[in-house]
Design a protein around this motif. Structure first.
Motif, PDB file in Angstrom:
ATOM      1  N   PRO A  89       0.840  -1.206   0.000  1.00 21.36           N
ATOM      2  CA  PRO A  89       0.000   0.000   0.000  1.00 21.36           C
ATOM      3  C   PRO A  89       0.877   1.260   0.000  1.00 21.36           C
ATOM      4  O   PRO A  89       1.971   1.260   0.590  1.00 21.36           O
ATOM      5  N   ALA A  90       0.369   2.316  -0.649  1.00 20.85           N
ATOM      6  CA  ALA A  90       1.148   3.554  -0.764  1.00 20.85           C
ATOM      7  C   ALA A  90       1.545   4.088   0.612  1.00 20.85           C
ATOM      8  O   ALA A  90       2.677   4.544   0.808  1.00 20.85           O
ATOM      9  N   SER A  91       0.635   3.998   1.579  1.00 17.83           N
ATOM     10  CA  SER A  91       0.932   4.556   2.911  1.00 17.83           C
ATOM     11  C   SER A  91       2.083   3.791   3.576  1.00 17.83           C
ATOM     12  O   SER A  91       2.947   4.402   4.217  1.00 17.83           O
ATOM     13  N   GLU A 123      -7.220   9.950  -0.318  1.00 19.67           N
ATOM     14  CA  GLU A 123      -8.260   8.908  -0.366  1.00 19.67           C
ATOM     15  C   GLU A 123      -7.713   7.580  -0.892  1.00 19.67           C
ATOM     16  O   GLU A 123      -8.328   6.547  -0.714  1.00 19.67           O
ATOM     17  N   GLU A 124      -6.591   7.650  -1.601  1.00 19.71           N
ATOM     18  CA  GLU A 124      -6.053   6.445  -2.256  1.00 19.71           C
ATOM     19  C   GLU A 124      -4.883   5.857  -1.477  1.00 19.71           C
ATOM     20  O   GLU A 124      -4.215   4.958  -1.975  1.00 19.71           O
ATOM     21  N   ARG A 125      -4.622   6.349  -0.286  1.00 21.90           N
ATOM     22  CA  ARG A 125      -3.357   6.008   0.357  1.00 21.90           C
ATOM     23  C   ARG A 125      -3.230   4.548   0.763  1.00 21.90           C
ATOM     24  O   ARG A 125      -2.125   4.072   0.976  1.00 21.90           O
ATOM     25  N   PHE A 126      -4.347   3.849   0.884  1.00 23.30           N
ATOM     26  CA  PHE A 126      -4.263   2.432   1.272  1.00 23.30           C
ATOM     27  C   PHE A 126      -4.299   1.497   0.066  1.00 23.30           C
ATOM     28  O   PHE A 126      -4.347   0.290   0.220  1.00 23.30           O
ATOM     29  N   ARG A 127      -4.301   2.085  -1.125  1.00 25.82           N
ATOM     30  CA  ARG A 127      -4.295   1.241  -2.334  1.00 25.82           C
ATOM     31  C   ARG A 127      -2.903   0.704  -2.596  1.00 25.82           C
ATOM     32  O   ARG A 127      -1.891   1.366  -2.348  1.00 25.82           O
ATOM     33  N   ALA A 128      -2.860  -0.538  -3.132  1.00 26.01           N
ATOM     34  CA  ALA A 128      -1.561  -1.134  -3.474  1.00 26.01           C
ATOM     35  C   ALA A 128      -0.940  -0.357  -4.636  1.00 26.01           C
ATOM     36  O   ALA A 128      -1.649   0.099  -5.542  1.00 26.01           O
ATOM     37  N   LEU A 129       0.375  -0.192  -4.587  1.00 24.52           N
ATOM     38  CA  LEU A 129       1.070   0.603  -5.612  1.00 24.52           C
ATOM     39  C   LEU A 129       0.874   0.016  -7.006  1.00 24.52           C
ATOM     40  O   LEU A 129       0.809   0.745  -7.997  1.00 24.52           O
ATOM     41  N   GLY A 130       0.766  -1.311  -7.075  1.00 27.33           N
ATOM     42  CA  GLY A 130       0.615  -1.957  -8.383  1.00 27.33           C
ATOM     43  C   GLY A 130      -0.695  -1.638  -9.066  1.00 27.33           C
ATOM     44  O   GLY A 130      -0.833  -1.853 -10.270  1.00 27.33           O
TER      45      GLY A 130
END
Lengths: 307, 293
Positions: A89-91, A123-130
Motif C-alpha cells: 500500500p502507498a501509505s 483517499e487512495e493512500r491504502f491502495r496497493a502501488l501496483g
C-alpha cells in the motif's frame, strides 16, 4: 545549496560529465539536457552514490562521499524509474521510507499520511502501488521524497509519462513544496518548457558539458526580436520571401525556412527590429497573421551551443 | 471534544519536522524489520504467508512432537527415565529440521534480496542514510533473524517444554548454561545459513532462479562431498566444505558433543563455518559494490 568544481565522471572512455563548475542557489532548480546529457549521473554524485573521476562537490555544506549518510538524511529523492513493490500500500511504502530517512515510527505514519494528502492521494493512500496509474505513482514518488521533511529534494524526470493535465498538477505541486514548506528542489528534465514554467534557477547540460547556469530570469525572457507569421496573398506572390529578404538586407538576423510563413527576426534593439519588420511588411504588401515579441528561451541556449 | 465540550477539528496537514531523528541505527532497524515482514508475508496477501508459515511449522514439528510426548506421557519417574533415553539432546534437535532449514534458506534470502533489486527499492534505499554496507547489514539481520525461527526457536521451545515436563537440565545453573549454548549456537548457525543463502541469491535478479541457486548451492555441495568422502574414499576433511552440515556440527561442538564427525577437530569445524561466512560475505559485497547507483 550545491557547489561543484571541476566535476568529471568518465565511464570507460565515455565522459558522462566534463569538468563542471556549478553553483546552485536555493529554490527550484531545473537540471536540463537531452537524454544522456549527464543529469542522472550528476544527481547520483550529488547523493554520494557515485565517486566522481575528478573534481569536488558540496551539497548543503556536506561532502557527499565522506558525509553521505548525514547528507542523505536531509535529502529526498524521487528516482526516474517507475517501478515499485506492487503489492505494498502507498501509505506503508511512504511510511517505511520516512522511517529509513530517520523519522520515528509513530511520526513516520502520520507524516506519510500527510504527505500523501498533500500530493492528492489522501483517499487512495491504502491502495496497493501496483494498482495505481502512472500519474498516481509519480505522486507517490514525490510523497516519499518529502515525507521525512528534507532540506533538499532531487526529482529525476518527475513528469515522465504524465498527460498534460497531470503534468501541470505535478509542476504546481513541486512549486508548492518549495514555496510553502521551504524545501529546495532540483528536478531533472529534458522538457525545457516545464523547467521555464516553475524553476528559479537552471543548470543546463549537453553531452556532459555545462551549457548554462544561473537564475532563469537572467538566462531567458529578454526581448530580443520579433516573431512574425505572415499569410500569402494570391495577388502578391512571394511577399513572404520578400519580407525575409528585405529584413536580411537591413542587416537583421532572420530565421525563416523556405516556404514557411513564420519567421524569427533578431537584432541589437527590439524597437529597431519591430520598426524594420513593420516597414518590410508594408513595402512587400504582405498580410500579417500574427506578430509578437520574441523572448529568449532555454531552447535558444541549446541551439546556440549546437550551432 | 475540547474541555469545555466544543467540537474541534485538528487539521495537522503536512508540516516541518524539528524533532529527533533516528539516524543510521533507525534506518538499519526499519529496513531489517520491513524485510522480515515482507518475507513472512505480513501486510501482504494471504498467499504470501503460506510458504513461510508452512516451513516454520514443519521446522517446529520435531520439537512440538517431543514436547507433546513428554507432556502426555511424562510425570512418572520410570517413564521420564525412558523418555530421557529416547528424546534427542538439545544440540541434536536442529538436525531433525534440516530439510525445513534448507527449504527456508531457498525461500528467505531470495525474497529479501531479489525483490529490492527488481522493484527499484535498492536505489531508493541507497538514496537514504543507508550505504551499501549498512543495507547489507540490515539484510543480514533480517535473513539471520528469520533463519533463527527455524534453527533457534524450535530448540528454545524444546527447552521450555522439556523443563515443564521435568525433563530439562538439572538445576538453574545448568538450565542457564544450556539456554546460553542454544542461543549462541543457534544465532551463529542462523548467521552462517543466512550468509550462504544470501550470497547464492545475489547472483541473479530473478527470484525463482535465486531460490534454485540457494538450494543448488546447499544440496549440490552436500551431495558432491558425500560422494567424494563416501564414494571416492577421500579424506573426511572434505566435509568441511559441506554448507549444510557444518553449521549443525558447530552447534554440537558448542554443546561439547563430538557430533557426527568426531574425527574432525572442533577448531576446523569453527574455521569451516567462518570460511563459509567470510566467503559468502565477500561474494555478497562484490555483487553489491556497484548496485543501485
Amino acid at each position: 545549496m550545491i557547489a561543484a568544481t571541476g566535476l568529471s565522471m568518465v565511464f570507460g572512455s565515455h565522459p558522462a560529465l566534463d569538468a563542471l563548475d556549478v553553483a546552485v542557489p536555493p529554490g527550484v532548480t531545473g537540471l536540463v539536457g537531452a537524454n544522456g546529457a549527464g543529469k542522472t549521473t550528476f544527481m547520483s554524485i550529488v547523493l554520494g552514490l557515485r565517486t566522481p573521476t575528478s573534481g569536488t562537490v558540496s551539497v548543503l555544506g556536506l561532502d557527499p562521499l565522506r558525509q553521505g549518510a548525514e547528507l542523505r538524511a536531509n535529502v529526498g529523492y524521487g528516482p526516474e524509474r517507475n517501478v515499485f513493490p506492487d503489492d505494498m500500500p502507498a501509505s506503508d511504502f511512504v511510511k517505511h521510507l520516512a522511517e529509513v530517512r530517520g523519522m520515528p515510527r509513530g511520526e513516520a505514519r502520520s507524516r506519510a499520511s500527510d504527505a500523501l494528502w498533500l500530493v492528492g492521494l489522501g483517499e487512495e493512500r491504502f491502495r496497493a502501488l501496483g494498482t495505481m496509474s502512472t500519474g498516481q505513482r509519480q505522486r507517490v514518488k514525490l510523497a516519499q521524497a518529502i515525507a521525512a521533511d528534507p532540506s533538499l529534494v532531487l526529482l529525476d524526470e518527475p513528469t515522465d509519462g504524465l498527460d498534460p493535465v497531470q503534468r501541470d498538477e505535478m509542476l504546481a505541486l513541486i512549486r508548492q513544496i518549495s514555496e510553502d514548506y521551504q524545501i529546495d528542489v532540483m528536478l531533472s528534465s529534458h522538457l525545457l518548457e516545464e523547467v521555464e514554467r516553475i524553476c528559479d534557477n537552471v543548470v543546463a547540460l549537453d553531452a556532459g558539458r555545462l551549457v548554462a547556469q544561473g537564475r532563469l530570469d537572467d538566462l531567458v525572457g529578454d526581448v530580443e526580436g520579433v516573431t512574425v507569421e505572415l499569410a500569402e496573398i494570391d495577388d502578391v506572390p512571394g511577399s513572404i520571401d520578400d519580407v525575409s529578404a528585405r529584413l536580411r538586407a537591413a542587416g537583421l538576423e532572420v530565421h525563416h525556412g523556405p516556404g514557411l510563413s513564420r519567421m524569427d527576426v533578431l537584432g541589437a534593439s527590439a524597437d529597431e527590429v519591430a520598426d524594420a519588420v513593420r516597414d518590410a511588411i508594408v513595402d512587400s504588401r504582405a498580410r500579417v497573421r500574427r506578430i509578437e515579441q520574441r523572448r529568449r528561451k532555454l531552447e535558444d541556449l541549446f541551439e546556440a551551443v549546437q550551432a | 471534544m475540547t474541555a469545555d465540550g466544543h467540537a474541534q477539528i485538528l487539521d495537522r496537514g503536512y508540516r516541518k519536522y524539528d524533532g529527533k531523528r533516528s539516524g543510521l541505527v533507525g534506518a538499519v532497524r526499519s529496513t531489517a524489520w520491513h524485510s522480515a515482514r515482507s518475507v513472512l508475508g505480513l501486510g501482504r496477501k494471504a498467499r504470501h504467508k503460506i510458504a513461510p508459515v508452512l516451513v516454520i511449522i514443519v521446522a517446529m514439528l520435531p520439537a512440538i512432537t517431543y514436547v507433546g510426548f513428554a507432556a502426555l506421557l511424562g510425570g512418572d519417574e520410570f517413564v521420564n527415565d525412558f523418555l530421557e533415553g529416547v528424546v534427542p539432546a538439545f544440540s541434536e534437535l536442529p538436525r531433525g529440521s534440516l530439510a525445513a532449514i534448507v527449504l527456508f534458506t531457498g525461500l528467505v534470502a531470495p525474497e529479501a534480496l531479489v525483490r529490492d533489486r527488481r522493484d527499484g527499492m535498492l536505489s531508493l534505499y541507497l538514496s537514504t542514510p543507508l550505504t551499501r554496507r549498512t543495507y547489507i547489514l540490515a539484510k543480514v539481520i533480517a535473513v539471520g533473524g528469520l533463519m533463527s525461527l527455524v534453527v533457534l526457536v524450535p530448540t528454545i521451545f524444546y527447552l521450555l517444554g522439556m523443563t515443564f515436563a521435568s525433563l530439562g537440565p538439572d538445576g538453574f545453573g545448568d538450565w542457564i548454561t544450556v539456554l546460553i549454548r542454544i542461543i549462541v549456537s543457534g544465532v551463529l548457525a542462523s548467521l552462517v545459513y543466512a550468509l550462504i543463502s544470501m550470497a547464492a541469491a545475489s547472483v541473479t535478479d530473478r527470484r525463482a532462479f535465486a531460490s534454485l541457486a540457494v538450494i543448488l548451492t546447499m544440496m549440490g555441495a552436500l551431495i558432491v562431498i558425500q560422494i567424494l568422502v563416501e564414494g571416492a574414499d577421500l579424506s573426511v576433511n572434505w566435509r568441511l566444505l559441506d554448507p549444510v552440515n557444518m553449521p549443525m556440527e558447530m552447534i554440537g561442538r558448542i554443546f561439547g558433543d563430538p557430533g557426527d564427525y568426531p574425527e574432525i577437530g572442533s577448531e576446523r569445524i569453527y574455521a569451516s563455518n567462518a570460511g563459509w561466512a567470510g566467503a559468502s560475505l565477500g561474494l555478497l559485497w562484490w555483487r553489491y559494490r556497484k548496485a543501485g547507483a
